[in-house]
Every structure is written in C-alpha cells, then in structure tokens.
Motif scaffolding. Sequence first.
Motif, PDB file in Angstrom:
ATOM      1  N   ILE A  29      49.973 -27.756 -54.370  1.00 17.05           N
ATOM      2  CA  ILE A  29      50.215 -27.189 -55.702  1.00 17.05           C
ATOM      3  C   ILE A  29      51.474 -27.798 -56.312  1.00 17.05           C
ATOM      4  CG2 ILE A  29      50.783 -25.081 -56.980  1.00 17.05           C
ATOM      5  CD1 ILE A  29      47.834 -25.306 -56.182  1.00 17.05           C
ATOM      6  N   ILE A  30      52.500 -27.991 -55.505  1.00 16.11           N
ATOM      7  CA  ILE A  30      53.745 -28.600 -56.002  1.00 16.11           C
ATOM      8  C   ILE A  30      53.462 -30.006 -56.519  1.00 16.11           C
ATOM      9  CG2 ILE A  30      56.020 -29.487 -55.316  1.00 16.11           C
ATOM     10  CD1 ILE A  30      55.889 -26.428 -55.674  1.00 16.11           C
ATOM     11  N   VAL A  31      52.726 -30.824 -55.752  1.00 11.81           N
ATOM     12  CA  VAL A  31      52.392 -32.186 -56.184  1.00 11.81           C
ATOM     13  C   VAL A  31      51.552 -32.142 -57.453  1.00 11.81           C
ATOM     14  CG1 VAL A  31      51.157 -34.305 -55.558  1.00 11.81           C
ATOM     15  CG2 VAL A  31      52.619 -33.175 -53.877  1.00 11.81           C
ATOM     16  N   PHE A  32      50.632 -31.199 -57.519  1.00 10.07           N
ATOM     17  CA  PHE A  32      49.800 -31.033 -58.716  1.00 10.07           C
ATOM     18  C   PHE A  32      50.674 -30.738 -59.934  1.00 10.07           C
ATOM     19  CE2 PHE A  32      47.218 -27.963 -61.320  1.00 10.07           C
ATOM     20  CZ  PHE A  32      46.309 -28.882 -61.817  1.00 10.07           C
ATOM     21  N   LEU A  33      51.580 -29.784 -59.801  1.00  6.80           N
ATOM     22  CA  LEU A  33      52.458 -29.429 -60.917  1.00  6.80           C
ATOM     23  C   LEU A  33      53.371 -30.589 -61.301  1.00  6.80           C
ATOM     24  CD1 LEU A  33      53.394 -25.767 -59.917  1.00  6.80           C
ATOM     25  CD2 LEU A  33      51.862 -26.499 -61.759  1.00  6.80           C
TER      26      LEU A  33
ATOM     27  N   ARG B 122      40.799 -33.048 -57.136  1.00  6.79           N
ATOM     28  CA  ARG B 122      40.165 -31.750 -56.868  1.00  6.79           C
ATOM     29  C   ARG B 122      40.765 -30.663 -57.759  1.00  6.79           C
ATOM     30  NH1 ARG B 122      41.790 -27.754 -53.653  1.00  6.79           N
ATOM     31  NH2 ARG B 122      43.294 -29.075 -52.565  1.00  6.79           N
ATOM     32  N   LEU B 123      42.089 -30.624 -57.819  1.00  4.47           N
ATOM     33  CA  LEU B 123      42.748 -29.604 -58.623  1.00  4.47           C
ATOM     34  C   LEU B 123      42.581 -29.883 -60.126  1.00  4.47           C
ATOM     35  CD1 LEU B 123      45.936 -29.100 -56.453  1.00  4.47           C
ATOM     36  CD2 LEU B 123      44.014 -27.517 -56.708  1.00  4.47           C
ATOM     37  N   ALA B 124      42.631 -31.150 -60.516  1.00  3.86           N
ATOM     38  CA  ALA B 124      42.425 -31.493 -61.931  1.00  3.86           C
ATOM     39  C   ALA B 124      41.027 -31.078 -62.373  1.00  3.86           C
ATOM     40  CB  ALA B 124      42.643 -32.991 -62.144  1.00  3.86           C
TER      41      ALA B 124
ATOM     42  N   GLU C 176      39.185 -28.649 -60.912  1.00  2.56           N
ATOM     43  CA  GLU C 176      39.120 -27.188 -60.862  1.00  2.56           C
ATOM     44  C   GLU C 176      39.798 -26.542 -62.077  1.00  2.56           C
ATOM     45  OE1 GLU C 176      40.564 -23.505 -57.986  1.00  2.56           O
ATOM     46  OE2 GLU C 176      40.409 -25.523 -57.144  1.00  2.56           O
ATOM     47  N   TYR C 177      40.963 -27.073 -62.450  1.00  2.00           N
ATOM     48  CA  TYR C 177      41.722 -26.477 -63.553  1.00  2.00           C
ATOM     49  C   TYR C 177      41.530 -27.224 -64.872  1.00  2.00           C
ATOM     50  CZ  TYR C 177      43.810 -23.724 -59.871  1.00  2.00           C
ATOM     51  OH  TYR C 177      43.980 -22.875 -58.816  1.00  2.00           O
ATOM     52  N   GLN C 178      40.593 -28.160 -64.883  1.00  2.14           N
ATOM     53  CA  GLN C 178      40.201 -28.909 -66.085  1.00  2.14           C
ATOM     54  C   GLN C 178      41.394 -29.576 -66.781  1.00  2.14           C
ATOM     55  OE1 GLN C 178      37.828 -26.264 -68.483  1.00  2.14           O
ATOM     56  NE2 GLN C 178      36.462 -25.789 -66.788  1.00  2.14           N
ATOM     57  N   VAL C 179      42.166 -30.303 -65.974  1.00  6.49           N
ATOM     58  CA  VAL C 179      43.307 -31.051 -66.500  1.00  6.49           C
ATOM     59  C   VAL C 179      42.832 -32.496 -66.681  1.00  6.49           C
ATOM     60  CG1 VAL C 179      45.733 -31.691 -66.152  1.00  6.49           C
ATOM     61  CG2 VAL C 179      44.866 -29.495 -65.272  1.00  6.49           C
ATOM     62  N   ILE C 180      42.243 -32.765 -67.822  1.00  4.21           N
ATOM     63  CA  ILE C 180      41.592 -34.050 -68.090  1.00  4.21           C
ATOM     64  C   ILE C 180      42.590 -35.206 -68.044  1.00  4.21           C
ATOM     65  CG2 ILE C 180      40.329 -35.364 -69.842  1.00  4.21           C
ATOM     66  CD1 ILE C 180      39.064 -32.616 -70.631  1.00  4.21           C
ATOM     67  N   GLU C 181      43.780 -34.999 -68.584  1.00  9.13           N
ATOM     68  CA  GLU C 181      44.810 -36.053 -68.582  1.00  9.13           C
ATOM     69  C   GLU C 181      45.126 -36.513 -67.155  1.00  9.13           C
ATOM     70  OE1 GLU C 181      48.278 -38.238 -68.582  1.00  9.13           O
ATOM     71  OE2 GLU C 181      47.275 -37.795 -70.438  1.00  9.13           O
ATOM     72  N   LEU C 182      45.271 -35.569 -66.231  1.00 18.86           N
ATOM     73  CA  LEU C 182      45.564 -35.923 -64.841  1.00 18.86           C
ATOM     74  C   LEU C 182      44.370 -36.616 -64.193  1.00 18.86           C
ATOM     75  CD1 LEU C 182      47.345 -35.986 -62.362  1.00 18.86           C
ATOM     76  CD2 LEU C 182      46.682 -33.601 -61.900  1.00 18.86           C
ATOM     77  N   LYS C 183      43.185 -36.128 -64.476  1.00 17.01           N
ATOM     78  CA  LYS C 183      41.987 -36.776 -63.939  1.00 17.01           C
ATOM     79  C   LYS C 183      41.902 -38.222 -64.427  1.00 17.01           C
ATOM     80  CE  LYS C 183      37.022 -36.172 -63.292  1.00 17.01           C
ATOM     81  NZ  LYS C 183      35.847 -35.337 -63.523  1.00 17.01           N
ATOM     82  N   ASN C 184      42.229 -38.454 -65.683  1.00 21.44           N
ATOM     83  CA  ASN C 184      42.229 -39.813 -66.231  1.00 21.44           C
ATOM     84  C   ASN C 184      43.288 -40.683 -65.560  1.00 21.44           C
ATOM     85  OD1 ASN C 184      40.138 -39.211 -67.978  1.00 21.44           O
ATOM     86  ND2 ASN C 184      41.489 -38.753 -69.699  1.00 21.44           N
ATOM     87  N   ARG C 185      44.457 -40.135 -65.289  1.00 24.66           N
ATOM     88  CA  ARG C 185      45.502 -40.903 -64.599  1.00 24.66           C
ATOM     89  C   ARG C 185      45.083 -41.240 -63.175  1.00 24.66           C
ATOM     90  NH1 ARG C 185      49.844 -37.393 -64.470  1.00 24.66           N
ATOM     91  NH2 ARG C 185      50.900 -38.887 -63.127  1.00 24.66           N
TER      92      ARG C 185
ATOM     93  N   LEU D  93      34.794 -45.590 -53.618  1.00 30.72           N
ATOM     94  CA  LEU D  93      33.478 -45.246 -54.152  1.00 30.72           C
ATOM     95  C   LEU D  93      33.120 -43.797 -53.829  1.00 30.72           C
ATOM     96  CD1 LEU D  93      30.924 -46.029 -55.652  1.00 30.72           C
ATOM     97  CD2 LEU D  93      30.037 -46.993 -53.528  1.00 30.72           C
ATOM     98  N   LYS D  94      33.447 -43.345 -52.639  1.00 30.09           N
ATOM     99  CA  LYS D  94      33.186 -41.952 -52.275  1.00 30.09           C
ATOM    100  C   LYS D  94      33.960 -40.992 -53.181  1.00 30.09           C
ATOM    101  CE  LYS D  94      32.231 -42.699 -47.356  1.00 30.09           C
ATOM    102  NZ  LYS D  94      32.748 -42.446 -45.990  1.00 30.09           N
ATOM    103  N   LEU D  95      35.222 -41.307 -53.457  1.00 31.76           N
ATOM    104  CA  LEU D  95      36.016 -40.464 -54.357  1.00 31.76           C
ATOM    105  C   LEU D  95      35.440 -40.485 -55.770  1.00 31.76           C
ATOM    106  CD1 LEU D  95      39.706 -41.220 -53.314  1.00 31.76           C
ATOM    107  CD2 LEU D  95      38.508 -39.028 -53.137  1.00 31.76           C
ATOM    108  N   ALA D  96      35.070 -41.661 -56.240  1.00 32.75           N
ATOM    109  CA  ALA D  96      34.498 -41.790 -57.581  1.00 32.75           C
ATOM    110  C   ALA D  96      33.233 -40.941 -57.700  1.00 32.75           C
ATOM    111  CB  ALA D  96      34.200 -43.252 -57.892  1.00 32.75           C
ATOM    112  N   GLN D  97      32.410 -40.976 -56.669  1.00 26.47           N
ATOM    113  CA  GLN D  97      31.180 -40.181 -56.669  1.00 26.47           C
ATOM    114  C   GLN D  97      31.516 -38.689 -56.629  1.00 26.47           C
ATOM    115  OE1 GLN D  97      27.513 -40.813 -53.984  1.00 26.47           O
ATOM    116  NE2 GLN D  97      28.781 -39.317 -52.950  1.00 26.47           N
ATOM    117  N   LYS D  98      32.438 -38.317 -55.764  1.00 31.32           N
ATOM    118  CA  LYS D  98      32.808 -36.906 -55.580  1.00 31.32           C
ATOM    119  C   LYS D  98      33.291 -36.267 -56.887  1.00 31.32           C
ATOM    120  CE  LYS D  98      35.834 -34.217 -52.491  1.00 31.32           C
ATOM    121  NZ  LYS D  98      36.822 -34.368 -51.396  1.00 31.32           N
ATOM    122  N   TYR D  99      34.014 -37.061 -57.703  1.00 29.32           N
ATOM    123  CA  TYR D  99      34.585 -36.523 -58.938  1.00 29.32           C
ATOM    124  C   TYR D  99      33.906 -37.076 -60.190  1.00 29.32           C
ATOM    125  CZ  TYR D  99      37.867 -34.633 -55.674  1.00 29.32           C
ATOM    126  OH  TYR D  99      38.408 -33.947 -54.619  1.00 29.32           O
TER     127      TYR D  99
END
Length: 135
Positions: free
Chosen positions: A11-15, A35-37, A39-48, A63-69
């Motif tokens: 959570i600290i790293v996420f924040l 995962r947290l981006a 879950e909490y719909q933080v599109i900017e972080l997901k894009n980064r 590729l596994k991560l790309a598929q997962k998210y």
Amino acid sequence: MILKDKKFDEIIVFLENIYPPYEAITFNNVDNLLRLADEYQVIELKNRCNQFLRQQPCSIEILKLAQKYNLKELIENCSKSIIKNGNWDDIMKCIRNNDFNFETSNKLLLLRLDELENLREEAYGTFRQIKITPG
C-alpha cells in the motif's frame, strides 16, 4: 479501516506512485502496482506501469503480466517479439500449462504459423533459384 488481503508495504508503494514525486516502477513492484491500480481504477498509474513494461525487452513474464491486466497493445507487441526471438519450447510449455488464456495462446500459435509459412516461402524461393545443370 481494514484493507483485507493488502500488505502494508504494498500500500505504501502504491501511494508513493499515486502522488508526486513518484517512486520508481520496477519489476519487483509492477505486478502489485498493476493489481492495485486495477482494483482502485487508477488509470494514470496503470498507464505508467504499461509504459514501464513496454520499455523492457519482451519476455514470457511480461506477456503474462500484459495478459493478466489486459494491456492489449503490449500483448500484441510482446507476442510478436516472443515468437520472433523467443524459445519455442518455453512458449509451448506455457501454452500447455495454460499460463496463457485462449486468446493469447491462439495469437502465439497463429504468429508461429505465419513465421513457419514465411520460412517455407523463403526456402521454396531459394530452391527455385538453384539451377541444376546436367553433368
């Protein structure tokens, strides 16, 4: 407030990646951040995170991560790169172990089929250019 299934450090790293100055995204934290981006719909972080992964050499793990998210462009680019440069035995092992969903497995198999067809065409073209003279 209790956050179930969350670790304090995660959570600290996420924040630290939501509010500037941003902490670095690394291979060690990108899965958790995605995962947290998600879950909490933080599109900017997901894009980064997506941008970070796109800057790395493609691998089965990426590729596994790309598929997962559901990072569609990364799935497309990574699939092509893995087929071109990857170890086919490792790719098939992942497909057989269901590490990829149907869509990604199908994409990989079709790309491999295209690659083999291109090789066949090249070999056929080379064969036609060879002139055999009776000797």
